[in-house]
Design an enzyme around this catalytic site. Sequence first.
Site, PDB file in Angstrom:
ATOM      1  N   ASP A 296       2.455   2.872   3.282  1.00  0.00           N
ATOM      2  CA  ASP A 296       1.404   3.887   3.244  1.00  0.00           C
ATOM      3  C   ASP A 296       1.291   4.618   4.583  1.00  0.00           C
ATOM      4  O   ASP A 296       1.220   5.850   4.627  1.00  0.00           O
ATOM      5  CB  ASP A 296       0.072   3.220   2.909  1.00  0.00           C
ATOM      6  CG  ASP A 296      -1.068   4.214   2.797  1.00  0.00           C
ATOM      7  OD1 ASP A 296      -1.116   4.942   1.797  1.00  0.00           O
ATOM      8  OD2 ASP A 296      -1.903   4.268   3.722  1.00  0.00           O
TER       9      ASP A 296
ATOM     10  N   ASP B  89      -1.189   0.029  -4.755  1.00  0.00           N
ATOM     11  CA  ASP B  89      -2.509   0.535  -5.114  1.00  0.00           C
ATOM     12  C   ASP B  89      -2.465   1.977  -5.596  1.00  0.00           C
ATOM     13  O   ASP B  89      -3.340   2.417  -6.358  1.00  0.00           O
ATOM     14  CB  ASP B  89      -3.461   0.414  -3.922  1.00  0.00           C
ATOM     15  CG  ASP B  89      -2.875   0.995  -2.638  1.00  0.00           C
ATOM     16  OD1 ASP B  89      -1.652   1.237  -2.582  1.00  0.00           O
ATOM     17  OD2 ASP B  89      -3.635   1.181  -1.674  1.00  0.00           O
ATOM     18  N   HIS B  90      -1.474   2.727  -5.167  1.00  0.00           N
ATOM     19  CA  HIS B  90      -1.344   4.148  -5.511  1.00  0.00           C
ATOM     20  C   HIS B  90      -0.007   4.645  -4.995  1.00  0.00           C
ATOM     21  O   HIS B  90       0.721   3.914  -4.314  1.00  0.00           O
ATOM     22  CB  HIS B  90      -2.481   4.973  -4.896  1.00  0.00           C
ATOM     23  CG  HIS B  90      -2.641   4.770  -3.415  1.00  0.00           C
ATOM     24  ND1 HIS B  90      -1.717   5.210  -2.489  1.00  0.00           N
ATOM     25  CD2 HIS B  90      -3.605   4.142  -2.695  1.00  0.00           C
ATOM     26  CE1 HIS B  90      -2.107   4.867  -1.273  1.00  0.00           C
ATOM     27  NE2 HIS B  90      -3.245   4.214  -1.365  1.00  0.00           N
TER      28      HIS B  90
ATOM     29  N   SER C   9      -7.187   3.568  -1.245  1.00  0.00           N
ATOM     30  CA  SER C   9      -6.855   2.153  -1.117  1.00  0.00           C
ATOM     31  C   SER C   9      -7.972   1.212  -1.546  1.00  0.00           C
ATOM     32  O   SER C   9      -7.803   0.400  -2.462  1.00  0.00           O
ATOM     33  CB  SER C   9      -6.429   1.846   0.321  1.00  0.00           C
ATOM     34  OG  SER C   9      -5.242   2.540   0.635  1.00  0.00           O
TER      35      SER C   9
ATOM     36  N   ASP D 109       0.830  -1.197   0.000  1.00  0.00           N
ATOM     37  CA  ASP D 109       0.000   0.000   0.000  1.00  0.00           C
ATOM     38  C   ASP D 109       0.875   1.263   0.000  1.00  0.00           C
ATOM     39  O   ASP D 109       1.784   1.404   0.815  1.00  0.00           O
ATOM     40  CB  ASP D 109      -0.893  -0.019   1.248  1.00  0.00           C
ATOM     41  CG  ASP D 109      -2.088   0.913   1.135  1.00  0.00           C
ATOM     42  OD1 ASP D 109      -1.888   2.085   0.761  1.00  0.00           O
ATOM     43  OD2 ASP D 109      -3.209   0.474   1.430  1.00  0.00           O
TER      44      ASP D 109
ATOM     45  N   HIS E 127      -2.758  10.770  -0.578  1.00  0.00           N
ATOM     46  CA  HIS E 127      -3.111  10.319  -1.921  1.00  0.00           C
ATOM     47  C   HIS E 127      -4.601  10.566  -2.087  1.00  0.00           C
ATOM     48  O   HIS E 127      -5.223  11.245  -1.264  1.00  0.00           O
ATOM     49  CB  HIS E 127      -2.750   8.845  -2.110  1.00  0.00           C
ATOM     50  CG  HIS E 127      -3.211   7.973  -0.985  1.00  0.00           C
ATOM     51  ND1 HIS E 127      -4.497   7.468  -0.898  1.00  0.00           N
ATOM     52  CD2 HIS E 127      -2.576   7.558   0.141  1.00  0.00           C
ATOM     53  CE1 HIS E 127      -4.613   6.755   0.206  1.00  0.00           C
ATOM     54  NE2 HIS E 127      -3.476   6.795   0.867  1.00  0.00           N
TER      55      HIS E 127
ATOM     56  N   ASN F  56     -12.804   4.777   0.323  1.00  0.00           N
ATOM     57  CA  ASN F  56     -12.477   4.112   1.578  1.00  0.00           C
ATOM     58  C   ASN F  56     -13.668   4.132   2.528  1.00  0.00           C
ATOM     59  O   ASN F  56     -13.744   3.345   3.471  1.00  0.00           O
ATOM     60  CB  ASN F  56     -11.279   4.786   2.239  1.00  0.00           C
ATOM     61  CG  ASN F  56      -9.970   4.454   1.556  1.00  0.00           C
ATOM     62  OD1 ASN F  56      -9.872   3.494   0.787  1.00  0.00           O
ATOM     63  ND2 ASN F  56      -8.947   5.258   1.815  1.00  0.00           N
TER      64      ASN F  56
ATOM     65  N   HIS G  20       2.062   8.624   5.073  1.00  0.00           N
ATOM     66  CA  HIS G  20       1.120   9.596   5.622  1.00  0.00           C
ATOM     67  C   HIS G  20       1.730  10.361   6.791  1.00  0.00           C
ATOM     68  O   HIS G  20       1.657  11.590   6.866  1.00  0.00           O
ATOM     69  CB  HIS G  20      -0.144   8.885   6.110  1.00  0.00           C
ATOM     70  CG  HIS G  20      -1.132   8.547   5.051  1.00  0.00           C
ATOM     71  ND1 HIS G  20      -1.641   9.477   4.185  1.00  0.00           N
ATOM     72  CD2 HIS G  20      -1.711   7.363   4.715  1.00  0.00           C
ATOM     73  CE1 HIS G  20      -2.502   8.886   3.360  1.00  0.00           C
ATOM     74  NE2 HIS G  20      -2.556   7.597   3.664  1.00  0.00           N
TER      75      HIS G  20
END
Length: 426
Positions: free
Chosen positions: A203, A249-250, A84, A45, A359, A105, A207
């Site tokens: 991820d 995923d990103h 996600s 992630d 994201h 999400n 963040h």
Amino acid sequence: MYSMPVYRILTIMLCRVTFLFSFIIGLDYKLTFVNASKLIILLVDGFRWDYIESYHDLQLRGFSRLVDKGARAEWMVPAFPTNSLPNYKSLETGLYVESHGVVGNFIYDSKHGDKLEYMLSDDAKWWTEKPSFFVTAEKQGIRTGLYNMGGCYLEFDGINVSYCWPYHDSSSFKDSQNEVLDAVRRIHSGKIEIAYILHADVDTIGHSFGPGSPQLKQAVKDTDELISSVFQYLDTNHVTDVNIMVVSDHGMASVNDTNIIDISHVVDMNDIDELLESGSVAQIWPKPGREMKVYKSLKDFHEHLRVYNRKDILDRWFFKQHKFIPPIFIMADSDWCIVHPRSGDHKGTRTIHTFNGNHGFDNSGQDMRGIFLASGPDFKQGYKTSGISIVDVYQLICHVTGINPMPNNGTWARVEHMLRDHHLEL
């Protein structure tokens, strides 16, 4: 040199005999040889497309082996919104968001008044509108194991996956190590044919500390150790029929904590039925008769805020034609953050403007791009292709494991050249 496994040779021989027989009796016959390797999918992630090259000083052994011995895309474009859950489902189905229905999400069903709040729901309706590859696999007799996946213990369309390691929203790197080791052991022992593992640390760290931070650098190194541990196990046990895919995923963009768009200054919450998500995007359901009032209050509020009536959402996002998409959808420009009175109120969230990275932004932005790398008996060595879409990966998953795929939005021409030429077409 690649040595074709015995089972593949036998399958090809059977295909040829079947073809010869059909020719003799005069049937119009076309047969495609289906691969049947095992597969480990590591979904990392928030791993941005340029992290590998950015941290070349770490001497990333696992990633280097994937690059040298396998195939990769230069980058992978996520589905929109670049969050996600929508992209997990696009990876699992090969569908854009408006087609599979996991629109964020957080999801609001305005007809029934209930919500999905990230992965913390026991209601299978949020996950089952379109079948994920593991559901299709189980129906076709291919056993799957899901690790750290929300709802993996639920019944999907009348079936359960063969193994479920439930989702933990505070999982550690040690947890990921245990999950990966358990998965590769189950693959090796024949208990499952596909392992699907979520590793969320990159991820979470992105963040909290932002891309380029020392903490993110360590998270990339930890991910490399997970990949290396898979290769080490396969090598030690002489396992040659397993592919490994590493996909994200990103990506992740830096966020300036002074760039705040506080819509509470212009939106009267008495006009709102439901307001979900914050940060990069927010979904708004006005009360009946209040939609135009809410839309006008937001439309020209801030130069870095994009405001859409549902009918005006950009076609290229494939994020319009679904009942769960809100009447009003707003998005911040990259490096900006939307806040409102309900920011951080939902389960599994925290106050969004404390983030240093985020994201969810427009999927045309480079910072939102993810990764795709794969290695094993079905993939070329040292091969690199241009950018692909996350909806393209589903076809590769199905092809190498022998799943008969469902209809999807992927483009086979973008990914087929990553595969070795040992499949048979007649």
